[in-house]
Design a protein around this motif. Structure first.
Motif, PDB file in Angstrom:
ATOM      1  N   THR A  67      28.514 -42.008 -59.369  1.00  0.00           N
ATOM      2  CA  THR A  67      28.465 -42.600 -58.027  1.00  0.00           C
ATOM      3  C   THR A  67      29.330 -41.820 -57.051  1.00  0.00           C
ATOM      4  N   MET A  68      30.527 -41.439 -57.490  1.00  0.00           N
ATOM      5  CA  MET A  68      31.418 -40.701 -56.601  1.00  0.00           C
ATOM      6  C   MET A  68      30.863 -39.327 -56.262  1.00  0.00           C
ATOM      7  N   LEU A  69      30.263 -38.651 -57.242  1.00  0.00           N
ATOM      8  CA  LEU A  69      29.676 -37.340 -56.975  1.00  0.00           C
ATOM      9  C   LEU A  69      28.578 -37.413 -55.931  1.00  0.00           C
ATOM     10  N   SER A  70      27.848 -38.525 -55.944  1.00  0.00           N
ATOM     11  CA  SER A  70      26.722 -38.644 -55.009  1.00  0.00           C
ATOM     12  C   SER A  70      27.156 -39.120 -53.627  1.00  0.00           C
ATOM     13  N   THR A  71      28.369 -39.657 -53.509  1.00  0.00           N
ATOM     14  CA  THR A  71      28.795 -40.219 -52.222  1.00  0.00           C
ATOM     15  C   THR A  71      29.856 -39.397 -51.510  1.00  0.00           C
ATOM     16  N   ILE A  72      30.639 -38.634 -52.262  1.00  0.00           N
ATOM     17  CA  ILE A  72      31.713 -37.899 -51.591  1.00  0.00           C
ATOM     18  C   ILE A  72      31.122 -36.761 -50.775  1.00  0.00           C
ATOM     19  N   GLY A  73      31.669 -36.559 -49.611  1.00  0.00           N
ATOM     20  CA  GLY A  73      31.174 -35.507 -48.733  1.00  0.00           C
ATOM     21  C   GLY A  73      31.887 -34.187 -48.973  1.00  0.00           C
ATOM     22  N   ALA A  74      31.516 -33.208 -48.198  1.00  0.00           N
ATOM     23  CA  ALA A  74      32.147 -31.895 -48.301  1.00  0.00           C
ATOM     24  C   ALA A  74      33.511 -31.924 -47.620  1.00  0.00           C
ATOM     25  N   CYS A  75      34.381 -31.038 -48.054  1.00  0.00           N
ATOM     26  CA  CYS A  75      35.716 -30.924 -47.449  1.00  0.00           C
ATOM     27  C   CYS A  75      35.995 -29.450 -47.219  1.00  0.00           C
ATOM     28  N   ASP A  76      36.212 -29.089 -45.978  1.00  0.00           N
ATOM     29  CA  ASP A  76      36.395 -27.678 -45.640  1.00  0.00           C
ATOM     30  C   ASP A  76      37.823 -27.350 -45.226  1.00  0.00           C
ATOM     31  N   ALA A  77      38.749 -28.310 -45.363  1.00  0.00           N
ATOM     32  CA  ALA A  77      40.138 -28.044 -44.999  1.00  0.00           C
ATOM     33  C   ALA A  77      41.055 -28.901 -45.865  1.00  0.00           C
ATOM     34  N   ILE A  78      42.153 -28.313 -46.298  1.00  0.00           N
ATOM     35  CA  ILE A  78      43.140 -29.058 -47.092  1.00  0.00           C
ATOM     36  C   ILE A  78      43.892 -30.002 -46.161  1.00  0.00           C
ATOM     37  N   PRO A  79      43.970 -31.309 -46.486  1.00  0.00           N
ATOM     38  CA  PRO A  79      44.661 -32.245 -45.584  1.00  0.00           C
ATOM     39  C   PRO A  79      46.132 -31.870 -45.437  1.00  0.00           C
ATOM     40  N   ALA A  80      46.608 -31.973 -44.233  1.00  0.00           N
ATOM     41  CA  ALA A  80      48.002 -31.627 -43.956  1.00  0.00           C
ATOM     42  C   ALA A  80      48.483 -32.428 -42.759  1.00  0.00           C
ATOM     43  N   VAL A  81      49.730 -32.865 -42.816  1.00  0.00           N
ATOM     44  CA  VAL A  81      50.373 -33.522 -41.681  1.00  0.00           C
ATOM     45  C   VAL A  81      50.977 -32.433 -40.816  1.00  0.00           C
ATOM     46  N   LEU A 103      39.166 -39.573 -58.459  1.00  0.00           N
ATOM     47  CA  LEU A 103      38.948 -40.452 -57.310  1.00  0.00           C
ATOM     48  C   LEU A 103      38.038 -41.615 -57.681  1.00  0.00           C
ATOM     49  N   ALA A 104      37.036 -41.349 -58.521  1.00  0.00           N
ATOM     50  CA  ALA A 104      36.122 -42.411 -58.948  1.00  0.00           C
ATOM     51  C   ALA A 104      36.884 -43.503 -59.681  1.00  0.00           C
ATOM     52  N   THR A 105      37.752 -43.118 -60.607  1.00  0.00           N
ATOM     53  CA  THR A 105      38.536 -44.104 -61.358  1.00  0.00           C
ATOM     54  C   THR A 105      39.470 -44.879 -60.439  1.00  0.00           C
ATOM     55  N   LEU A 106      40.112 -44.181 -59.515  1.00  0.00           N
ATOM     56  CA  LEU A 106      41.065 -44.834 -58.616  1.00  0.00           C
ATOM     57  C   LEU A 106      40.388 -45.839 -57.690  1.00  0.00           C
ATOM     58  N   THR A 107      39.166 -45.560 -57.298  1.00  0.00           N
ATOM     59  CA  THR A 107      38.453 -46.439 -56.362  1.00  0.00           C
ATOM     60  C   THR A 107      37.495 -47.393 -57.064  1.00  0.00           C
ATOM     61  N   GLY A 108      37.542 -47.461 -58.395  1.00  0.00           N
ATOM     62  CA  GLY A 108      36.711 -48.405 -59.126  1.00  0.00           C
ATOM     63  C   GLY A 108      35.237 -48.051 -59.166  1.00  0.00           C
ATOM     64  N   ILE A 133      42.768 -49.408 -52.627  1.00  0.00           N
ATOM     65  CA  ILE A 133      43.600 -50.607 -52.506  1.00  0.00           C
ATOM     66  C   ILE A 133      42.781 -51.864 -52.810  1.00  0.00           C
ATOM     67  N   ALA A 134      41.510 -51.852 -52.419  1.00  0.00           N
ATOM     68  CA  ALA A 134      40.676 -53.038 -52.591  1.00  0.00           C
ATOM     69  C   ALA A 134      40.022 -53.119 -53.967  1.00  0.00           C
ATOM     70  N   GLU A 135      39.709 -51.958 -54.589  1.00  0.00           N
ATOM     71  CA  GLU A 135      38.861 -51.976 -55.779  1.00  0.00           C
ATOM     72  C   GLU A 135      39.522 -51.441 -57.038  1.00  0.00           C
ATOM     73  N   ASN A 136      40.717 -50.902 -56.957  1.00  0.00           N
ATOM     74  CA  ASN A 136      41.340 -50.332 -58.146  1.00  0.00           C
ATOM     75  C   ASN A 136      41.560 -51.416 -59.206  1.00  0.00           C
ATOM     76  N   ASN A 137      41.125 -51.151 -60.422  1.00  0.00           N
ATOM     77  CA  ASN A 137      41.179 -52.160 -61.476  1.00  0.00           C
ATOM     78  C   ASN A 137      42.596 -52.421 -61.967  1.00  0.00           C
ATOM     79  N   ASP A 138      43.446 -51.412 -61.958  1.00  0.00           N
ATOM     80  CA  ASP A 138      44.843 -51.643 -62.326  1.00  0.00           C
ATOM     81  C   ASP A 138      45.508 -52.586 -61.326  1.00  0.00           C
ATOM     82  N   LEU A 139      45.193 -52.426 -60.050  1.00  0.00           N
ATOM     83  CA  LEU A 139      45.739 -53.336 -59.047  1.00  0.00           C
ATOM     84  C   LEU A 139      45.196 -54.741 -59.232  1.00  0.00           C
TER      85      LEU A 139
END
Length: 477
Positions: free
Chosen positions: A261-275, A251-256, A74-80
Motif C-alpha cells: 500500500t505504501m509503495l503505491s501511495t507514496i509520491g516522488a521526492c526530489d529534495a532531502i528535507p531540511a530546516v 514508513l508503512a509500519t510506522l503509519t499502520g 500519530i493516528a494509526e501507529n499500532n504501538d501507539l
C-alpha cells in the motif's frame, strides 16, 4: 463490661493515631542539577535559537508530504494504539483504587431449602423442611487514620501519570522515526538521481572515447577505463534503490499500512528535507519540563514515595467501621417485618502486632524502591541533557561538513569541465578526464550523503528536545 473495654481501647487507638500522624514520608525534593538551566552549551555550534521549541516541529521542514505522514503515524501507529490501551487499563485501575475512599456496600438476597427445628433439645415433631428467604445489606468503611488508602490512591494516580508520559514518549519516537524514514527515502531518491546523472555524463564520455578510438585519437585502454568508470557508477544505484524501498517499508509500519500500500501511495521526492531557518530549542529547564521520559521518571518516583507511605501505615492498626442489616423469614411476605430483622454495627480493629516484622520488611523494600526511583530520575535528567547537547553538537558538525562538501562539489564540477576541454584540445591525456569525472561523481555522492546526515541530525535534535507528543492529544480530541 462494654464501658470498661471502651475505656481501655479508645486511649490506645488515640495514641496510635497520634503516632501515625507523624509517620508520613517526606516527598523527595526534585531539584534540577547545577547547570541544567539556561542556554545549552552547544547552542553556539549550530544554527539554533533560544526561542521555545514548537510542538509540531516537523512543520519547520515545510514539506506537506512529511506533515501528512506524521499525522498518519500519530493516528494509526499500532504501538501507539497499544500504549493508549494500556493507559486506559491504568486509568481503570486508578478508578478502582479511588473507590476504596468511599464506603463498600453489598446487597444480597437468597432462598435456601433447609431443615428447621427447635434445636438439639427440641421435640422431633418440631423439625420440618422448608424454604428460608433472606435479604441483607452490608456496609464497611476504612477510617484512613494513617494514610494507607490515601497513599495507595496517590500511587495509582502517579502510575497513571507515568503511563501517560510513556505514551507521550512513544509519540515522540514515532514522529521522529517517521521523519527519519522519510528523510532516508528522499536521500535515496536524491542519491539515485545524482548517480544517474553521473552515469549519463560518464556514458557521454565513454561514447566520445569510442568515437575517438574509431578516429585513431584514443587507445583501447582509454575506452576500457571509461567503461569501467561508467559501470562502477551504475553499480552504485541498486543499493540506493534498496535503501529507498527499505525506508518506504519502514514508513508503512510506522503509519499502520502494508508495504504494498505504501509503495503505491507514496509520491516522488526530489529534495532531502531540511530546516533552513534557525531551530528554536528553548533552554534546559524547558527541556526537562517538556520531555516525556523525564516526566515519566518523576511520576514513577512519586508512586514509589506514596507506596512508602502506604507501607508505613501498615505498622499501625487498621480501623474499619462496619454494619449489616439482614432479614430472614419462611415466607417472602414476611421479609422486612420487625421480627425478621437483625442488625449489627461497630468498629473492627486489625493490627499485626506485636509481630510486625513483615510490615517492616515491606517498608524497607518500599524505601529501597523509592531510592532507586530517585536515582533513575536523576539519571534520566542527565541523559536528557546529554542527548540534547550531543544532538546539537552533531548538527553543527554535520552542517559544516555539508557546506564544505558543497564547495568541493562546485570545484570538482569546474575541474571536470576544464579537463574535458583540455582533452578535446589535445593538451591533457584522457586519464585526466576520467580522474576529474570520478572526483565529481564522488563529490556529488558525498554531498548527497552529507545532506542526508544533516537532515538526520536535525531529526535527532527534535527528538532530543522531546516535543511532538502534543499532536497525539490534538488528534485524540
Amino acid at each position: 463490661m462494654l464501658v470498661n473495654d471502651l475505656r481501655t481501647v479508645v486511649p490506645a487507638v488515640i495514641a496510635v493515631f497520634l503516632a501515625g500522624c507523624v509517620s508520613k514520608p517526606a516527598p523527595h525534593a526534585l531539584t534540577p542539577p547545577d547547570g541544567a538551566g539556561g542556554a545549552f552549551a552547544n547552542v553556539s555550534k549550530a544554527p539554533v535559537s533560544t526561542e521555545e521549541s514548537p510542538t509540531a516541529w516537523w512543520r519547520l521542514f515545510d514539506d506537506p508530504a512529511l506533515d501528512e505522514l506524521i499525522a498518519d503515524a500519530i493516528a494509526e501507529n499500532n504501538d501507539l494504539k497499544a500504549a493508549a490501551a494500556n493507559l486506559k487499563s491504568v486509568r481503570a485501575a486508578l478508578n478502582a483504587e479511588r473507590a476504596v475512599l468511599f464506603p463498600a456496600t453489598t446487597v444480597s438476597a437468597g432462598a435456601d431449602y433447609a431443615r428447621l427445628g427447635g434445636g438439639a433439645a427440641g421435640p422431633l415433631s418440631s423439625v420440618d423442611d422448608d424454604f428460608v428467604y433472606s435479604t441483607g445489606f452490608d456496609l464497611s468503611y476504612e477510617l484512613d487514620l494513617f494514610g494507607r488508602v490515601r497513599n495507595i490512591v496517590a500511587a495509582a494516580r502517579a502510575d497513571l501519570g507515568a503511563a501517560e508520559a510513556a505514551l507521550n514518549d512513544l509519540a515522540v519516537i514515532v514522529a521522529a522515526e517517521t521523519a527519519r524514514a522519510y528523510a532516508e527515502f528522499c536521500a535515496a531518491e536524491v542519491q539515485i538521481g545524482v548517480a544517474e546523472e553521473s552515469a549519463a555524463l560518464q556514458e557521454e564520455t565513454f561514447k566520445l572515447t569510442q568515437r575517438l578510438l574509431d578516429a585513431g585519437r584514443a587507445t583501447r585502454l582509454d575506452v576500457a577505463r571509461a567503461q569501467s568508470a561508467l559501470e562502477t557508477t551504475r553499480a552504485s544505484i541498486p543499493p540506493l534503490r534498496a535503501a529507498g524501498e527499505s525506508a518506504v517499508f519502514r514508513l508503512a509500519t510506522l503509519t499502520g499500512r502494508t508495504p504494498k500500500t505504501m509503495l503505491s501511495t507514496i509520491g516522488a521526492c526530489d529534495a532531502i528535507p531540511a530546516v533552513t531557518r534557525e531551530i528554536p530549542v528553548g533552554d534546559g529547564y524547558a527541556l526537562l519540563a517538556r520531555r516525556p521520559d523525564v516526566r515519566r521518571a518523576e511520576h514513577i518516583l512519586a508512586s514509589a514515595t506514596a507506596r512508602v507511605g502506604a507501607a508505613r501505615a501498615d505498622l499501625f492498626p487498621q480501623v474499619t467501621l462496619g454494619g449489616s442489616v439482614t432479614s430472614s423469614a419462611l415466607e417472602v411476605s414476611n421479609i422486612g417485618s420487625d421480627d425478621s430483622i437483625q442488625f449489627s454495627v461497630g468498629p473492627l480493629i486489625t493490627w499485626s502486632f506485636p509481630n510486625i516484622a513483615v510490615a517492616k520488611a515491606r517498608l524497607s523494600g518500599a524505601k529501597a524502591d523509592a531510592e532507586a526511583a530517585l536515582a533513575s530520575y536523576n539519571q534520566t535528567v542527565l541523559t536528557a541533557l546529554e542527548e540534547t547537547e550531543t544532538a546539537l553538537s552533531r548538527l553543527g558538525r554535520a552542517l559544516e561538513r555539508a557546506a564544505s562538501l558543497e564547495r568541493a562539489r562546485d570545484a570538482a564540477a569546474e575541474a571536470a569541465e576544464l579537463a574535458l576541454a583540455r582533452y578535446r584540445a589535445g593538451r591533457d591525456p584522457f586519464l585526466t578526464v576520467l580522474d576529474a569525472d570520478r572526483t565529481l561523481a564522488e563529490s556529488e555522492a558525498a554531498l548527497a550523503q552529507a545532506r542526508a546526515a544533516a537532515a538526520n541530525a536535525q531529526v535527532d535534535v527534535f527528538r532530543a528536545l522531546g516535543g511532538g507528543w502534543q499532536a497525539l492529544w490534538q488528534n485524540a480530541g
